[in-house]
Design a protein around this motif. Structure first.
Motif, PDB file in Angstrom:
ATOM      1  N   LEU A  67       0.941  -0.992  -0.139  1.00 33.65           N
ATOM      2  CA  LEU A  67      -0.232   0.185  -0.003  1.00 33.65           C
ATOM      3  C   LEU A  67       0.739   1.174   0.342  1.00 33.65           C
ATOM      4  N   ILE A  68       1.844   1.621   0.679  1.00 31.94           N
ATOM      5  CA  ILE A  68       3.215   2.353   0.764  1.00 31.94           C
ATOM      6  C   ILE A  68       3.478   2.418   0.055  1.00 31.94           C
ATOM      7  N   ALA A  69       4.156   1.318  -1.290  1.00 28.31           N
ATOM      8  CA  ALA A  69       4.427   1.569  -2.500  1.00 28.31           C
ATOM      9  C   ALA A  69       3.283   2.256  -3.302  1.00 28.31           C
ATOM     10  N   ILE A  93      11.473   1.506   3.705  1.00 24.78           N
ATOM     11  CA  ILE A  93      10.146   0.870   4.771  1.00 24.78           C
ATOM     12  C   ILE A  93       9.543  -0.130   3.871  1.00 24.78           C
ATOM     13  N   VAL A  94       9.111   0.546   2.878  1.00 27.99           N
ATOM     14  CA  VAL A  94       8.770  -1.154   2.104  1.00 27.99           C
ATOM     15  C   VAL A  94       9.804  -2.646   1.676  1.00 27.99           C
ATOM     16  N   LEU A  95      11.180  -2.061   1.757  1.00 27.12           N
ATOM     17  CA  LEU A  95      11.926  -2.839   1.375  1.00 27.12           C
ATOM     18  C   LEU A  95      12.263  -3.710   3.019  1.00 27.12           C
ATOM     19  N   VAL A  96      12.403  -3.281   3.877  1.00 38.12           N
ATOM     20  CA  VAL A  96      11.697  -3.915   5.730  1.00 38.12           C
ATOM     21  C   VAL A  96      10.537  -4.971   5.355  1.00 38.12           C
ATOM     22  N   ALA A 145      20.298  -5.892   3.570  1.00 35.25           N
ATOM     23  CA  ALA A 145      22.407  -5.075   3.210  1.00 35.25           C
ATOM     24  C   ALA A 145      21.594  -4.163   2.429  1.00 35.25           C
ATOM     25  N   LEU A 146      20.821  -4.344   1.563  1.00 39.85           N
ATOM     26  CA  LEU A 146      20.146  -3.485   0.704  1.00 39.85           C
ATOM     27  C   LEU A 146      19.743  -1.963   1.084  1.00 39.85           C
TER      28      LEU A 146
END
Length: 311
Positions: A67-69, A93-96, A145-146
């Motif tokens: 949803l954030i993305a 945040i999306v990646l986490v 890591a990213l």
């Protein structure tokens, strides 16, 4: 002064991809037929109960992340105010949250490699154990890591490296996951089932061999990209090939069911339990990247963001 295009194929494709990512996750979140499948016909299956309940928080965080993305991309592409610093924070945040989704599959991976009361299950190992164990470890590590290397004022080299590594692990996990379901189908119905219809043979070959070739090619592209300093120096066309091929794979499996029908263990997986089916929209981003040509001005100075790809 050259005027920027308001709408480009890449912009439209990116918006559709993140919309697919969100709506497929939303559908999975509120499709509750799976609830209680651990107690089918009055026989309680503790393994199914543990793995389903453990994966539920992962589905919730992926829904929030998607949803954030979706909102962030929609705002960015409609020229609303979205500072680059905020964009990086939202991306992190999306990646986490995506990493936490895959991490929630770890109990399924552990359970899938352990012997049950009935003994060791080879089909459970192929369909659940190996795919979930590899995905729940490799993808979160690479995504974390990213995130650590991602930042507006940080060198792009580290983010490029770990994004490539994460991409390789995604494809490897998808190969293990989908190949495992075809192997289970063959174990139940015999290999003659694969030969019974042309679309079955194509899907079987594309899964066991096609995705493997794509994973090897992704490793090759990632290796060539190691040490790349700036985004504009990446092999954009090669990345487009990978995204397009991966999306066509999922699109093929979906369309074959629509046009040819039929139902088996494979289609039950690819349509009913596959939270990565949203990837069938990836060609909408892959094709523009495949035909992307760098403006001459990009060769003169480093690129600090990916914004020119959206112009």
């Amino acid at each position: 002064m050259e005027q920027r295009q308001i709408v480009t194929p890449l912009k439209v494709g990116l918006l559709i991809v993140v919309a697919s990512y969100f709506f497929f996750t939303l559908h999975a979140m509120f499709t509750l037929q799976w609830w209680g499948e651990w107690n089918i016909r009055g026989s309680f299956n503790f393994g199914v109960f543990i793995t389903d309940i453990a994966a539920l928080p992962g589905l919730i965080v992926r829904l929030v992340g998607s949803l954030i993305a979706f909102i962030a991309i929609a705002l960015a592409l409609t020229k609303k105010v979205l500072p680059q610093s905020l964009a990086y924070k939202l991306l992190k945040i999306v990646l986490v949250l995506e990493a936490l989704y895959w991490l929630s599959l770890l109990p399924s991976g552990i359970w899938g490699i352990l012997p049950s009361a009935r003994g060791f299950s080879l089909s459970f190992l192929f369909s659940t154990g190996l795919p979930c164990l590899v995905a729940s470890i490799s993808i979160p590590i690479s995504l974390f890591a990213l995130v650590r290397n991602l930042g507006l004022n940080k060198p792009q080299k580290g983010a490029i490296k770990w994004s490539m590594i994460a991409g390789v692990f995604y494809i490897l996990s998808l190969w293990l996951n989908n190949s495992g379901m075809w192997l289970v189908t063959v174990m139940q119905k015999g290999f003659e089932y694969v030969l019974s219809k042309p679309q079955y043979l194509v899907s079987f070959s594309a899964t066991l061999f096609g995705l493997l070739v794509l994973a090897v090619y992704a490793v090759y592209v990632a290796k060539k990209s190691m040490g790349t300093e700036y985004v504009q120096n990446l092999r954009i066309g090669s990345i487009g090939v990978i995204l397009t091929a991966l999306g066509v794979y999922f699109l093929w499996n979906y369309l074959t069911w629509i046009f040819f029908g039929g139902w088996n263990q494979w289609y039950a997986w690819i349509l009913g339990h596959n939270l990565d089916l949203w990837m069938l929209s990836l060609p909408l981003v892959g094709l523009p990247l495949l035909f992307y040509s760098k403006p001459a001005k990009q060769t003169a100075e480093p690129l600090r963001t990916a914004q020119p790809f959206l112009d």
